[in-house]
Design a protein around this motif. Sequence first.
Motif, PDB file in Angstrom:
ATOM      1  N   THR A  73       5.441  -0.381 -38.652  1.00  0.00           N
ATOM      2  CA  THR A  73       5.599  -1.504 -39.582  1.00  0.00           C
ATOM      3  C   THR A  73       5.933  -1.014 -40.984  1.00  0.00           C
ATOM      4  O   THR A  73       6.784  -1.574 -41.681  1.00  0.00           O
ATOM      5  CB  THR A  73       4.318  -2.354 -39.617  1.00  0.00           C
ATOM      6  N   GLY A  74       5.279   0.039 -41.420  1.00  0.00           N
ATOM      7  CA  GLY A  74       5.547   0.591 -42.748  1.00  0.00           C
ATOM      8  C   GLY A  74       6.962   1.115 -42.875  1.00  0.00           C
ATOM      9  O   GLY A  74       7.617   0.933 -43.913  1.00  0.00           O
ATOM     10  N   VAL A  95       9.287  -8.182 -30.868  1.00  0.00           N
ATOM     11  CA  VAL A  95       8.651  -7.025 -31.503  1.00  0.00           C
ATOM     12  C   VAL A  95       7.525  -7.467 -32.416  1.00  0.00           C
ATOM     13  O   VAL A  95       6.403  -6.944 -32.352  1.00  0.00           O
ATOM     14  CB  VAL A  95       9.702  -6.210 -32.279  1.00  0.00           C
ATOM     15  N   VAL A  96       7.797  -8.453 -33.302  1.00  0.00           N
ATOM     16  CA  VAL A  96       6.744  -8.899 -34.217  1.00  0.00           C
ATOM     17  C   VAL A  96       5.636  -9.619 -33.454  1.00  0.00           C
ATOM     18  O   VAL A  96       4.461  -9.572 -33.841  1.00  0.00           O
ATOM     19  CB  VAL A  96       7.316  -9.797 -35.329  1.00  0.00           C
ATOM     20  N   ALA A  97       6.003 -10.281 -32.347  1.00  0.00           N
ATOM     21  CA  ALA A  97       4.978 -10.932 -31.534  1.00  0.00           C
ATOM     22  C   ALA A  97       4.047  -9.898 -30.902  1.00  0.00           C
ATOM     23  O   ALA A  97       2.828 -10.081 -30.860  1.00  0.00           O
ATOM     24  CB  ALA A  97       5.634 -11.797 -30.457  1.00  0.00           C
ATOM     25  N   GLU A  98       4.616  -8.791 -30.458  1.00  0.00           N
ATOM     26  CA  GLU A  98       3.794  -7.736 -29.872  1.00  0.00           C
ATOM     27  C   GLU A  98       2.875  -7.118 -30.910  1.00  0.00           C
ATOM     28  O   GLU A  98       1.697  -6.821 -30.631  1.00  0.00           O
ATOM     29  CB  GLU A  98       4.696  -6.670 -29.241  1.00  0.00           C
ATOM     30  N   ARG A  99       3.394  -6.920 -32.114  1.00  0.00           N
ATOM     31  CA  ARG A  99       2.532  -6.388 -33.177  1.00  0.00           C
ATOM     32  C   ARG A  99       1.411  -7.364 -33.506  1.00  0.00           C
ATOM     33  O   ARG A  99       0.288  -6.948 -33.803  1.00  0.00           O
ATOM     34  CB  ARG A  99       3.375  -6.106 -34.433  1.00  0.00           C
ATOM     35  N   SER A 146      -3.214   3.588 -31.141  1.00  0.00           N
ATOM     36  CA  SER A 146      -2.187   2.561 -31.000  1.00  0.00           C
ATOM     37  C   SER A 146      -2.039   1.748 -32.283  1.00  0.00           C
ATOM     38  O   SER A 146      -0.927   1.425 -32.719  1.00  0.00           O
ATOM     39  CB  SER A 146      -2.520   1.644 -29.828  1.00  0.00           C
ATOM     40  N   ALA A 147      -3.176   1.427 -32.902  1.00  0.00           N
ATOM     41  CA  ALA A 147      -3.127   0.668 -34.154  1.00  0.00           C
ATOM     42  C   ALA A 147      -2.458   1.471 -35.259  1.00  0.00           C
ATOM     43  O   ALA A 147      -1.658   0.939 -36.050  1.00  0.00           O
ATOM     44  CB  ALA A 147      -4.540   0.264 -34.572  1.00  0.00           C
ATOM     45  N   ALA A 181       0.228  -7.773 -44.077  1.00  0.00           N
ATOM     46  CA  ALA A 181      -0.756  -8.485 -43.246  1.00  0.00           C
ATOM     47  C   ALA A 181      -1.013  -7.735 -41.940  1.00  0.00           C
ATOM     48  O   ALA A 181      -2.164  -7.539 -41.515  1.00  0.00           O
ATOM     49  CB  ALA A 181      -0.274  -9.911 -42.966  1.00  0.00           C
ATOM     50  N   VAL A 182       0.087  -7.307 -41.301  1.00  0.00           N
ATOM     51  CA  VAL A 182      -0.062  -6.558 -40.043  1.00  0.00           C
ATOM     52  C   VAL A 182      -0.772  -5.233 -40.278  1.00  0.00           C
ATOM     53  O   VAL A 182      -1.691  -4.839 -39.538  1.00  0.00           O
ATOM     54  CB  VAL A 182       1.323  -6.332 -39.401  1.00  0.00           C
ATOM     55  N   MET A 183      -0.386  -4.510 -41.322  1.00  0.00           N
ATOM     56  CA  MET A 183      -0.957  -3.194 -41.572  1.00  0.00           C
ATOM     57  C   MET A 183      -2.442  -3.281 -41.929  1.00  0.00           C
ATOM     58  O   MET A 183      -3.252  -2.450 -41.479  1.00  0.00           O
ATOM     59  CB  MET A 183      -0.174  -2.501 -42.697  1.00  0.00           C
TER      60      MET A 183
END
Length: 417
Positions: free
Chosen positions: A253-254, A292-296, A245-246, A223-225
Amino acid sequence: MSEQGTASAPESAPAPSGWIQLTGRYRRLVGLACDVGLALVVLVAADRYDQDLDLPLGFLMALSMFVRRRFPVTVLAAVLALATVQFVLEGAPDTPLASAPAAYDAAVLFAMMSVVHHSRDPRMPYVAGGAVLLVTGAGTVGLPGTALEPFLVPEDLLYFWGLTLTVWLTAFSLRTRRLYAESQAARAWHAEREQEQRMRLAAAEERAGIARELHDVVAHSLAVMILQADGAGAVLRKSPDMAESALKTIAATGRDAIDDMHRIVRVLREGEQGRAAEGTERRLVTLDEIKVVAERARVAGLHVDVSVEVGAGQLSPAEEMTAFRIVQECLTNVLRHAGAGAEVDIRLREEEGALLISVVDDGAGTLAGGGVDPHSGGNGLMGMRERVELTGGTFEAGPRLGSGWHVRACIPTRTKS
């Protein structure tokens, strides 16, 4: 991952001795050989006597030896009846037609032994022994008013009673050994069934744990990627820095997803060794990972507010893992179903021996009742509920009044001093 799969197996019952374990064809052959041997003993003994009915009576007694296992009580009654007829014929007024007592009367002892050893009724061994002693005792007094006259003197009675008691005790010892062997075999059978059931339950729990881990890793990471890739493609020409940055977020994440996938695959391939390696090599997940996941998620376009009011070292690693996975799954659902622009409020606090988790989003302004409910029956909601219930806590999830979704969990904690 489930720890039940590594639980030690219950101690199995000791196996009975080898000769008792004869089953099927071999057991039937051994039994038939015993029956033939006893019948031959009775028949050969009867052939030694020269009265007219000695051999027919001995033949009938020998023939009964072949059904003594299936009908032990009936065989004993029949043999006692034949012995009574034998003694009556021995006292015939003109010429004795049978010899009494005779060696082939050993059939009475064989029949009594069969009752003691094979009867399922616990009272029958005593009844059989008493009947033989009583009939033998009648030989010293006879039966008044009948043709059965006394044929034993008291000295002979002691000899016959001693022989009867010796045979009875031997048969009773064999019966006790047989019942013990059967109880041990039944115990071993039940222990094996229980172990198989434990293994099935452990395997099911292990599969459920692996399914939760796979869902958490794959769903969140993808989902993030995907969102980051879409965002990078949209701003690639206008804002190379944002695109860069993305792409860095996608790469990070990967890498984390690959590490988790390697750990899960190691468990699947190597079993116990994989679980041991997982316990020593896995990346520890703490509440700091929530930031960390919140920042992503923020980079992906969400507006995330995080508040963690839990003292350092107050939670066990399992409790921190559970809390992290719940927050991660909630952010994954918001990314997938609300998309960029949604506001998420994450609150974690410890209160009276419990960790309270609250994740609320506004659904990016979309009415909660509209469209397809993203949480109904999904693996994510199911996985979160299972994780919380495994800790003995409570879980609640549902749409908010207006727009958005809320998730609340209460996890009992083992507070460290």
